[in-house]
Design a protein around this motif. Structure first.
Motif, short mmCIF file in Angstrom:
data_model
loop_
_atom_site.label_atom_id
_atom_site.label_comp_id
_atom_site.label_asym_id
_atom_site.label_seq_id
_atom_site.Cartn_x
_atom_site.Cartn_y
_atom_site.Cartn_z
N PRO A 31 11.99 -18.59 16.76
CA PRO A 31 10.83 -20.02 16.50
C PRO A 31 11.82 -21.18 16.61
O PRO A 31 12.49 -21.61 16.21
N ALA A 32 10.69 -22.14 17.17
CA ALA A 32 11.37 -23.69 17.57
C ALA A 32 10.75 -23.92 16.19
O ALA A 32 9.31 -24.26 15.11
N SER A 33 11.49 -25.52 15.72
CA SER A 33 11.12 -25.88 14.72
C SER A 33 9.72 -27.18 15.76
O SER A 33 9.99 -27.07 17.19
N GLU A 35 9.94 -30.22 15.76
CA GLU A 35 10.84 -31.07 16.73
C GLU A 35 10.86 -30.66 18.04
O GLU A 35 10.68 -31.34 19.13
N GLU A 36 11.55 -29.54 17.95
CA GLU A 36 11.56 -28.37 19.07
C GLU A 36 10.25 -28.60 20.23
O GLU A 36 10.37 -28.46 21.51
N ALA A 37 9.58 -28.11 20.07
CA ALA A 37 7.76 -28.01 19.74
C ALA A 37 7.21 -29.31 21.22
O ALA A 37 7.47 -28.99 22.41
N GLY A 38 7.59 -30.28 20.13
CA GLY A 38 7.61 -31.77 20.27
C GLY A 38 8.40 -31.71 21.92
O GLY A 38 7.17 -32.32 22.59
N SER A 39 9.15 -31.85 21.64
CA SER A 39 10.24 -32.42 23.31
C SER A 39 9.85 -30.77 24.09
O SER A 39 9.78 -31.54 24.95
N PHE A 40 10.05 -29.88 23.65
CA PHE A 40 9.31 -29.27 24.54
C PHE A 40 7.60 -29.25 25.21
O PHE A 40 7.68 -29.70 26.80
N CYS A 41 7.09 -29.85 24.95
CA CYS A 41 5.15 -30.20 25.43
C CYS A 41 5.96 -31.49 26.30
O CYS A 41 5.02 -32.01 27.22
N ARG A 42 6.99 -32.75 25.75
CA ARG A 42 6.79 -33.78 26.24
C ARG A 42 7.46 -33.52 27.97
O ARG A 42 6.88 -34.39 28.71
N ASP A 43 8.93 -32.74 27.40
CA ASP A 43 9.36 -32.97 28.91
C ASP A 43 8.30 -31.96 29.90
O ASP A 43 8.25 -31.83 31.59
N TRP A 44 7.68 -30.87 29.83
CA TRP A 44 6.72 -30.53 30.30
C TRP A 44 5.38 -30.89 30.84
O TRP A 44 5.01 -31.03 31.74
N LEU A 45 5.06 -31.95 29.52
CA LEU A 45 4.43 -32.91 30.45
C LEU A 45 4.18 -33.93 31.38
O LEU A 45 4.06 -34.35 32.98
N ALA A 46 5.80 -34.48 31.59
CA ALA A 46 6.65 -35.12 32.16
C ALA A 46 6.81 -34.74 33.57
O ALA A 46 5.87 -35.29 35.01
N GLY A 47 7.42 -33.16 33.29
CA GLY A 47 6.58 -32.45 35.17
C GLY A 47 5.45 -32.49 35.32
O GLY A 47 5.81 -32.62 36.79
#
Length: 82
Positions: A31-33, A35-47
């Motif tokens: 499971p992602a915390s 914070e980790e899930a939010g960071s992943f979403c930010r990275d994905w959106l930037a991409g």
């Protein structure tokens, strides 16, 4: 970011498939915390903003302004609990 409906699927199944596949590759079965899930979403959106002309705009900023950290965590809990 994919639009998530009540059934936890994207309004565009191809977007949801890409997003969830990349998330699974990054975190596997662990499971992602929040914070980790939010960071992943930010990275994905930037991409997405870099890859697709129609996504041009402040996607990460829009994501960050959409909810407080507490609201984000509550939304993740609701998705997890179904």
């Amino acid at each position: 970011m994919p639009s998530i409906w009540r059934d936890q699927l994207s309004a565009d199944p191809a977007v949801w498939t890409e997003f969830s596949t990349k998330f699974a590759k990054r975190y596997g079965c662990e499971p992602a915390s929040p914070e980790e899930a939010g960071s992943f979403c930010r990275d994905w959106l930037a991409g997405q903003a870099q890859r697709h002309e129609f996504y041009r705009g402040p996607l990460v900023e829009a994501f960050d302004s959409a909810a407080t950290p507490q609201e984000w965590e509550a939304a993740l809990t609701e998705l997890k609990d179904g």
